[in-house]
Design a protein around this motif. Structure first.
Motif, PDB file in Angstrom:
ATOM      1  N   UNK A 174      55.334  25.254  61.422  1.00  0.00           N
ATOM      2  CA  UNK A 174      54.424  24.529  62.294  1.00  0.00           C
ATOM      3  C   UNK A 174      53.478  25.467  63.042  1.00  0.00           C
ATOM      4  N   UNK A 175      53.941  26.640  63.446  1.00  0.00           N
ATOM      5  CA  UNK A 175      53.068  27.579  64.156  1.00  0.00           C
ATOM      6  C   UNK A 175      51.936  28.069  63.267  1.00  0.00           C
ATOM      7  N   UNK A 176      52.273  28.511  62.085  1.00  0.00           N
ATOM      8  CA  UNK A 176      51.295  29.126  61.193  1.00  0.00           C
ATOM      9  C   UNK A 176      50.360  28.098  60.579  1.00  0.00           C
ATOM     10  N   UNK A 177      50.870  26.918  60.309  1.00  0.00           N
ATOM     11  CA  UNK A 177      50.099  25.949  59.537  1.00  0.00           C
ATOM     12  C   UNK A 177      49.400  24.920  60.416  1.00  0.00           C
ATOM     13  N   UNK A 196      54.923  37.677  74.976  1.00  0.00           N
ATOM     14  CA  UNK A 196      55.388  36.337  74.600  1.00  0.00           C
ATOM     15  C   UNK A 196      56.907  36.318  74.534  1.00  0.00           C
ATOM     16  N   UNK A 197      57.435  35.130  74.697  1.00  0.00           N
ATOM     17  CA  UNK A 197      58.860  34.881  74.435  1.00  0.00           C
ATOM     18  C   UNK A 197      58.959  33.496  73.816  1.00  0.00           C
ATOM     19  N   UNK A 322      50.882  34.289  66.491  1.00  0.00           N
ATOM     20  CA  UNK A 322      51.933  33.617  65.723  1.00  0.00           C
ATOM     21  C   UNK A 322      53.026  34.599  65.316  1.00  0.00           C
ATOM     22  N   UNK A 323      52.638  35.753  64.825  1.00  0.00           N
ATOM     23  CA  UNK A 323      53.623  36.740  64.381  1.00  0.00           C
ATOM     24  C   UNK A 323      54.458  37.259  65.548  1.00  0.00           C
ATOM     25  N   UNK A 324      53.840  37.391  66.724  1.00  0.00           N
ATOM     26  CA  UNK A 324      54.594  37.814  67.902  1.00  0.00           C
ATOM     27  C   UNK A 324      55.597  36.746  68.320  1.00  0.00           C
ATOM     28  N   UNK A 325      55.198  35.492  68.237  1.00  0.00           N
ATOM     29  CA  UNK A 325      56.115  34.392  68.547  1.00  0.00           C
ATOM     30  C   UNK A 325      57.273  34.363  67.548  1.00  0.00           C
ATOM     31  N   UNK A 335      58.308  39.917  73.511  1.00  0.00           N
ATOM     32  CA  UNK A 335      57.548  40.835  72.664  1.00  0.00           C
ATOM     33  C   UNK A 335      56.224  41.140  73.340  1.00  0.00           C
ATOM     34  N   UNK A 336      55.964  42.424  73.562  1.00  0.00           N
ATOM     35  CA  UNK A 336      54.688  42.853  74.133  1.00  0.00           C
ATOM     36  C   UNK A 336      53.673  43.029  73.011  1.00  0.00           C
TER      37      UNK A 336
END
Length: 344
Positions: A174-177, A196-197, A322-325, A335-336
């Motif tokens: 869902x995040x990526x698409x 992000x967290x 998205x990748x950090x999430x 994640x910084x």
């Protein structure tokens, strides 16, 4: 006049074809797909040349721009190959699934002197343009926080349409698409992200990637953000919204597809002005179709030798988030992110 070609004749390709057909200064002259039957519509409706071999299509000197409409996992290789053939590139979201691939796309376009535009068409919606104006003008004052929400339905039949849907290697969750458009809008409004967290899960759909994800964001400006995304909402799309809260105003753009002004209270704006704004947007909530805006902007970018409105770097920023999430959800740790531009 710029001549466009589409590679990948699945569902989204028809939206691109319609946009090219409507756009001033653009013409669809070719399509490419490994399955000949997928191209029949474009041959009949637009008299487009058909290619089953992408390399062969790239050798067509009449083509100026390639629109990449394949599954996301193929975007990078097709874009790099197209750039090396001196074709400008319009790529569907997300720009790619991996950062190395994204960097390779951006570099290939730069080295070969061609433009790269990413399809984030929601930036062109009337309500979002008004929200951007309000944020940029400083009317909201210092921003305290933002809420980005995508509560949509993609049932199992949707994912079962093709074996690549919902896979981590070719599609993402869902995040990526689905939610990446909303995340792009959030970044467009708020600027860079510091940290992000998140938590994600695959709760209901039988897919490899996530069907629900929640996240917290700290922007470079110090403002905070809340992200909620899901394709598990029963029985249909319920909400896509972006809400921004500042010391001098609160605004929410919402509805099932984030086109309605659900809340607009800004210091110095009269009730009459607010009602007139709401009325104008209600009369034409979608405005000119976003894909058409992307195509027309590409034509102008080439003619004026400037960058497109939605650049490869913009697509990269959305992917980075998205990748950090994803990384945070997998590690269960904050994640910084790399230092980014500061807004607000």
């Amino acid at each position: 006049m710029l001549n466009f070609a589409i590679v990948g004749c699945g569902h989204i390709a028809k939206k691109h074809a319609e946009a090219i057909d409507r756009a001033e200064g653009a013409e669809l002259i070719a399509v490419c797909d490994m399955i000949p039957e997928n191209m029949e519509f474009y041959s009949n409706a637009y008299n487009a040349r058909t290619y089953t071999d992408y390399t062969e299509m790239l050798a067509d000197k009449d083509i100026d721009v390639i629109n990449i409409c394949t599954p996301s996992g193929f975007h990078a290789s097709l874009a790099v190959q197209g750039a090396k053939a001196k074709k400008h590139i319009v790529v569907e979201k997300p720009i790619a699934l991996l950062m190395d691939d994204t960097n390779a796309m951006i570099e290939a376009c730069k080295q070969n002197g061609v433009k790269l535009a990413v399809v984030h068409p929601n930036r062109f919606r009337p309500a979002m343009k008004k929200l951007k104006e309000a944020v940029e003008s400083g009317k909201l004052g210092k921003i305290s926080h933002v809420n980005a929400t995508v509560r949509w339905n993609r049932n199992q039949a949707y994912y079962d349409q093709a074996p690549w849907r919902g896979t981590k290697g070719l599609d993402g969750g869902v995040l990526m698409n689905q939610a990446i458009h909303n995340l792009d809008l959030m970044l467009w409004m708020m600027g860079g992200v510091h940290e992000v967290f998140s938590m994600s899960a695959t709760r209901i759909r039988d897919i490899e990637a996530e069907d629900v994800c929640t996240g917290l964001v700290k922007f470079t400006s110090g403002a905070l953000g809340v992200i909620e995304t899901a394709t598990t909402i029963y029985p249909k799309n319920f909400e896509e919204s972006l809400a921004i809260f500042g010391e001098k105003g609160s605004i929410k753009i919402g509805g099932p597809t984030a086109v309605n002004v659900e809340h607009w209270v800004v210091e110095g704006t009269t009730e009459q002005e607010t009602e007139e704004l709401k009325k104008s947007i209600k009369e034409d909530p979608f405005g000119k179709p976003g894909h058409q805006c992307i195509i027309e902007d590409m034509v102008e970018a080439v003619q004026e030798n400037r960058e497109p409105i939605v650049t490869g770097e913009d697509g990269k920023k959305a992917l980075e988030l998205v990748l950090a999430l994803y990384e945070s959800a997998e590690s269960n740790q904050p994640v910084k992110m790399q230092p980014q531009e500061v807004l607000n």
